[in-house]
Write a protein that holds these residues in place. Structure first.
Motif, short mmCIF file in Angstrom:
data_model
loop_
_atom_site.label_atom_id
_atom_site.label_comp_id
_atom_site.label_asym_id
_atom_site.label_seq_id
_atom_site.Cartn_x
_atom_site.Cartn_y
_atom_site.Cartn_z
N ASP A 188 -56.37 -9.40 -24.17
CA ASP A 188 -55.42 -8.89 -23.16
C ASP A 188 -54.39 -9.93 -22.74
N PRO A 236 -49.36 -7.82 -21.88
CA PRO A 236 -48.48 -6.74 -21.43
C PRO A 236 -47.03 -7.03 -21.79
N GLY A 237 -46.32 -5.99 -22.28
CA GLY A 237 -44.92 -6.12 -22.64
C GLY A 237 -44.67 -6.64 -24.04
N SER A 238 -45.72 -6.87 -24.82
CA SER A 238 -45.55 -7.44 -26.16
C SER A 238 -45.38 -6.39 -27.25
N LYS A 239 -45.51 -5.11 -26.90
CA LYS A 239 -45.42 -4.00 -27.85
C LYS A 239 -46.51 -4.07 -28.92
N LYS A 240 -47.60 -4.73 -28.57
CA LYS A 240 -48.75 -4.79 -29.46
C LYS A 240 -49.97 -4.24 -28.72
N THR A 241 -50.87 -3.66 -29.47
CA THR A 241 -52.14 -3.22 -28.90
C THR A 241 -53.27 -3.86 -29.70
#
Length: 288
Positions: free
Chosen positions: A205, A211-216
């Protein structure tokens, strides 16, 4: 009384038999049953001898393997040395002979300077870019300036990048294994982050897919192993972004003010074919 190991050989008048003692019992032997009795006695002797010599044979077999390997130092003609070492891979790997020759399809990266080791597929090669960057970094750390000039310099930034990497030749770099060694507080330990799953959630995480990295990032599994030197957290996870979808196996550990992390990655589509190989690499990683 004849012992069990004494060959039973007696002259026989034609059509007659003879009496003897066998294991404390008196039995009557004829020409017809003598050969069968001898066979049983010899078989029992052979089995007893095999049981007694088994440990010695095992030791001599191991020594023979290492001697054969020694004769092949400098050449692995037609894979002969690798084959011989593969007959007893535990011994070969414990002696780190796989630094020179592949054992069961794997070489060993043994870095005494950085303090770690792991195995990697024998058909993978070192990343030359990593090598060149390491050389440049070492040169910068050993400048030829006078001490007075060196003292005027601003502190250099610490770059966290792989210190070694391997991958299959002729590929785009999507499949590789790499190791990062970063300085941390000497008092730090992985267990301060919680168990393996708790640490995995924090790492994914905050660092892998913040957050905001466009990755999951999706955690598949997390486990813990220990040896005499350190605790290791192994993370099995996937990372998806607009331009890629990868499967990773990462191992984290810390020792003496250093955080070590090994990461093996491949496109998700290839994961099922490389899973066992990646698990072997991850399980072999340890600090030295």
């Amino acid at each position: 009384m004849a012992s069990i190991s004494t060959p039973l050989s007696y002259p026989f008048p034609c059509g007659q038999g003879t009496k003897t003692k066998y294991n404390g019992r008196r039995i009557f032997l004829t020409r017809a049953n003598l050969e069968d009795a001898e066979g049983r006695v010899l078989q029992q002797d052979l089995e007893a001898a095999q049981a007694a010599l088994a440990p010695r044979f095992s030791r001599r077999f191991t020594i023979g393997i290492l001697s054969a390997a020694g004769l092949g130092i400098g050449a692995n003609f037609l894979g002969t040395t690798s084959f011989v070492l593969g007959l007893n891979p535990e011994v070969a790997r414990s002696l780190r002979l796989d630094v020179l020759y592949p054992v069961r399809g794997f070489f060993r990266c043994f870095d005494t300077d950085k303090g770690f080791e792991f195995i990697y597929p024998q058909d993978w090669f070192g990343d030359q870019k990593i090598l060149y960057r390491s050389i440049e970094k070492a040169e910068k750390e050993r400048p030829l300036d006078l001490p007075a000039l060196k003292e005027q310099r601003s502190p250099a930034k610490v770059l966290v990048e792989p210190v070694t990497a391997f991958g299959p030749p002729g590929t785009d770099g999507e499949v590789n294994v790499s190791v990062i060694v970063a300085p941390i507080l000497p008092s730090f330990s992985l267990e301060q982050l919680g168990d393996a799953r708790e640490a995995a959630k924090l790492i994914l995480d905050k660092f892998i897919a913040p957050p905001g990295s466009k990755k999951t990032a999706t955690l598949v599994d997390a486990s813990t192993r220990r040896d005499e030197k350190a605790v290791y957290y192994t993370l099995d996870y996937c990372v998806e972004a607009p331009t890629f979808f990868r499967h990773n196996v990462a191992v984290y550990t810390s020792l003496k003010g250093k955080l070590f992390s090994l990461n093996v990655q491949t496109p998700q589509a290839q994961w099922s074919h490389q899973r066992e190989e990646f698990i072997q690499i991850a399980n072999s990683f340890k600090v030295i």
